[in-house]
Design an enzyme around this catalytic site. Structure first.
Site, short mmCIF file in Angstrom:
data_model
loop_
_atom_site.label_atom_id
_atom_site.label_comp_id
_atom_site.label_asym_id
_atom_site.label_seq_id
_atom_site.Cartn_x
_atom_site.Cartn_y
_atom_site.Cartn_z
N CYS A 111 0.84 -1.19 0.00
CA CYS A 111 0.00 0.00 0.00
C CYS A 111 0.89 1.25 0.00
O CYS A 111 2.02 1.22 0.46
CB CYS A 111 -0.86 0.04 1.25
SG CYS A 111 -1.66 -1.50 1.63
N GLY B 142 0.35 -2.12 6.62
CA GLY B 142 0.82 -3.14 7.55
C GLY B 142 -0.35 -3.97 8.05
O GLY B 142 -1.44 -3.96 7.48
N LYS C 128 10.69 -14.03 -13.92
CA LYS C 128 10.41 -12.81 -14.69
C LYS C 128 9.25 -13.06 -15.65
O LYS C 128 8.34 -12.25 -15.75
CB LYS C 128 11.63 -12.36 -15.52
CG LYS C 128 12.74 -11.67 -14.79
CD LYS C 128 12.46 -10.29 -14.29
CE LYS C 128 11.88 -10.27 -12.92
NZ LYS C 128 12.68 -10.34 -11.77
N HIS D 251 14.15 -37.09 -14.51
CA HIS D 251 13.61 -37.69 -13.27
C HIS D 251 12.16 -37.28 -13.05
O HIS D 251 11.64 -37.39 -11.95
CB HIS D 251 14.49 -37.31 -12.07
CG HIS D 251 15.90 -37.79 -12.23
ND1 HIS D 251 16.23 -39.12 -12.11
CD2 HIS D 251 17.03 -37.14 -12.55
CE1 HIS D 251 17.53 -39.26 -12.35
NE2 HIS D 251 18.04 -38.07 -12.63
N LYS E 261 5.60 -3.88 -5.10
CA LYS E 261 7.05 -3.68 -5.19
C LYS E 261 7.75 -4.09 -3.91
O LYS E 261 8.81 -4.69 -3.93
CB LYS E 261 7.34 -2.21 -5.51
CG LYS E 261 8.82 -1.89 -5.68
CD LYS E 261 9.38 -2.59 -6.90
CE LYS E 261 10.89 -2.45 -7.02
NZ LYS E 261 11.42 -3.49 -7.93
C1 F6R Z 1 10.46 -10.05 -8.47
C2 F6R Z 1 10.66 -9.22 -7.30
C3 F6R Z 1 10.41 -9.83 -5.97
C4 F6R Z 1 11.39 -9.25 -4.94
C5 F6R Z 1 11.06 -9.78 -3.54
C6 F6R Z 1 12.04 -9.28 -2.50
O1 F6R Z 1 10.77 -9.36 -9.65
O2 F6R Z 1 10.98 -8.07 -7.40
O3 F6R Z 1 10.50 -11.23 -6.03
O4 F6R Z 1 12.69 -9.63 -5.30
O5 F6R Z 1 9.77 -9.38 -3.19
O6 F6R Z 1 12.07 -7.90 -2.46
P1 F6R Z 1 13.28 -7.11 -1.81
O7 F6R Z 1 14.47 -7.33 -2.67
O8 F6R Z 1 12.83 -5.67 -1.78
O9 F6R Z 1 13.46 -7.68 -0.44
#
Ligand code: F6R
Length: 607
Positions: free
Chosen positions: A2, A101, A486, A505, A602
């Site tokens: 959020c 949170g 990805k 396997h 993100k």
């Molecule tokens: C995938 C991606 C997520 C983050 C994961 C950890 O493209 O971005 O898998 O790598 O949520 O995030 P961080 O690196 O911010 O701890």
């Protein structure tokens, strides 16, 4: 996850809040809302769906209030709808709150509040907090006291912003295990869950410390620690400008960030190679503990976890001690043995991922030495770790990680070399390593130049696929895992990664006529074995996209990309751009919302 914005000042709050929320769209959300305050009362507007829905509700209204809070919600408790959208207000519409949170004790708080006559409108945990503040306001008749008292009752994680008609020029802010940035300018004071929301208005920012409370007035901010003691503000000039938060001529942030990798790899290396030496002075405070380490654990989530698998494999080749990569969500609860002789390395772009933070706390409580490999300056992970080495990938906005991943691989490679050196293991290949490291940015650019002209055509092969398989051995398996992640996260094509040697396997049963297999064979020691495995899939009708080095024989394969000449243990870094482009163009052909894939955020600040 959020997004939160808050403002109080001379200017009109609404544009600051809306533009801030737009800049946080990349974090993922499914509803949005704002509340504006003045001494006439509170006005709240909410909408399910995109910010444009909210914008159509607020535009053309006379909304000139100078104080307000805004929110984009990613549903955790309760479906995305107007009732569950934030801000939440109390029944007299005098207090309004936004929350990121999870309030873990909301059931008992709700019970207590209902027993005291409070009626809940939504299914959210957050609503309990606004009623709790109201409950204490009735007792203390002072907003600041009521806010601080209510915060003391909360368990779980929170980034909170509250406004009230009882203090119409003030924003009350608190955080625990959920990011919160404060800002100040001549126009007013600001808060947001991430810096891009504020960069248009100020670069004078500070991170609110975990457990702290801030009281924002138009001209100043008062800070308090968890015990209520006043603290001094520590402002810093944010190193990135608004430019970093804009697409700069590319269609999407992901496309821009893929192209930035030669530069971000260069930035990550900057100052870390002097002559023939790798220098990481950040490790100095824990040199003794590194020397004592008898095993090393690499811990993270998602893409960062894949970077950890790379770290584990690189270190295992350099030092004869056990090194293992573990997903943070498993480590935090699992029976992994950790003691004072364990070195735990935590990798995170955001430095705010809930599982990674819980994992580092567990490691520290067991006495382990901890290193953070993080991208965001001053993030929570870096405040907990004994030592931090920063990747210098800059602001990563697209949800799918690209430049942060290659920066992590680059820094982890340097770190593994340095750990081996500190532990007393030298390699005869040191000079060659330094030579290739110095070339890494150029070789990444060369790979982009090689891949781009053909990758669109290869990506169009994936457009109508339901299942795609990525295979590789040893370090190529890291590329297979990250390539599959990805593709699935941005194009929604199901993709799985397998060790090439594991195919027969079980997984080979999935291969049928025209199944697409994306194979990595950049490791000379095992390349011929991988090629045999690929041929086994071809015999069952598979169509192959092969990513390989300059020397591996690839007769009979139509779709081949050869990476430039490089040390095999660095090949993962440059080949990343190939599968990133592949996923990007496949998603683009399928018309996907590339920067904001569905259901993803993100920064995953809840468990
Ligand atoms: C995938 C991606 C997520 C983050 C994961 C950890 O493209 O971005 O898998 O790598 O949520 O995030 P961080 O690196 O911010 O701890």
């Amino acid at each position: 996850m959020c997004g939160i914005t808050g403002f109080t000042g001379k200017g009109t709050a609404l544009p600051v809040l809306m533009q801030g929320l737009e800049k946080l769209e990349y974090r993922g959300y499914d509803s949005a809302g704002v509340t504006l305050a003045d001494d006439q009362g509170l006005r709240t507007f909410k909408a399910k769906g995109r910010l444009s829905e909210l914008r159509s509700i607020v535009e053309n209204r006379e909304l000139h209030q100078h104080t307000g809070i805004g929110h984009t919600r990613w549903a955790t408790h309760g479906v995305p709808n107007n009732l569950n959208a934030h801000p939440h207000t109390n029944s007299t519409n005098t207090i309004s709150l936004v929350h990121n949170g999870i309030i873990e004790n909301y059931v008992s708080l709700k019970q207590m509040l209902e027993n005291n006559g409070y009626v809940f409108q939504s299914e959210t945990d957050s609503e309990a907090v606004v009623h709790l503040i109201d409950y204490y306001y009735r007792r203390f008749q002072d907003m600041e006291t009521a806010f601080k008292r209510a915060v003391r009752d909360l368990e779980g994680s929170y980034g909170l912003c509250v406004i009230s008609t009882y203090a119409p020029d003030t924003v009350f802010v608190a955080r625990k295990e959920s990011p919160m940035i404060l800002g100040i300018s001549d126009e007013g004071t600001y808060c947001a869950s991430d810096a891009p929301a504020l960069l248009e208005y100020t670069r004078k920012l500070m991170t609110l410390n975990d457990g702290d409370i801030a009281v924002l007035k138009p001209e100043h901010i008062a800070l308090f620690d968890a015990k209520g003691n006043e603290k001094k503000e520590e402002w810093m000039e944010f190193p990135y400008d608004l430019q970093s938060a804009q697409k700069g001529g590319y269609d999407t942030f992901m496309e821009k960030e893929i192209h930035e990798q030669p530069q971000t790899i260069r930035e990550t290396m900057r100052g870390r190679i002097e002559g023939k030496s790798i220098v990481l002075p950040e490790l100095d405070p824990i040199l003794g503990r590194i020397l004592r380490a008898d095993h090393v654990l690499w811990i993270a989530c998602g893409t960062a976890y894949h970077a950890c698998v790379y770290g584990q494999m690189v270190l295992n080749r350099l030092v004869p001690i056990n090194s293992a990569a573990i997903p943070a969500s498993e480590f935090r609860y699992g029976n992994y043995y950790v003691d004072k002789n364990t070195l735990c390395i935590f990798v995170s772009q955001s430095g705010e991922t809930a599982d990674t933070l819980a994992a580092i706390k567990r490691a520290k409580s067991s006495g382990a030495a901890t290193i953070a490999v993080a991208n965001v300056l001053g993030s929570s992970l870096t405040r907990i770790a004994d030592a931090t080495v920063y990747t210098c990938a800059g602001l990563e906005i697209a949800v799918a990680s690209t430049k942060a991943y290659t920066a992590q691989l680059t820094l982890i490679y340097l770190l593994a070399q340095k750990l081996a050196e500190i532990m007393g293991y030298s390699t005869r290949e040191h000079d060659e390593i330094i030579t290739y490291l110095n070339e890494l940015d150029r070789l990444t650019q060369e790979t982009i130049d090689i891949a781009k002209p053909v990758i669109r055509e290869y990506a169009s092969m994936l457009k109508n696929e339901h299942d795609v398989y990525f295979i590789g051995r040893q370090l190529d398996y890291v590329s297979a895992m990250e390539g599959a992640l990805k593709l699935k996260e941005i194009s929604y094509i199901h993709a799985d990664a397998y060790y090439a040697g594991e195919l027969k396997h079980g997984p080979i049963a999935l291969i049928q006529d025209q199944t697409v297999v994306i194979a990595f064979a950049t490791q000379p020691e095992v390349a011929s074995k991988t090629i045999s495995n690929i041929k086994e899939t071809v015999a069952r009708g598979a169509k192959i996209i092969l990513i390989t080095d300059q020397n591996t024989p690839a007769e009979g394969f139509t779709y081949v990309i050869r990476i430039p000449e490089i040390r095999p243990d660095l090949a993962c870094i440059i080949s990343a751009v190939i599968f990133q482009f592949l996923a990007y163009y496949a998603a683009s052909e399928r018309g996907c919302d590339i920067d904001k894939p569905r259901n993803l955020a993100k920064s995953v600040t809840v468990e």
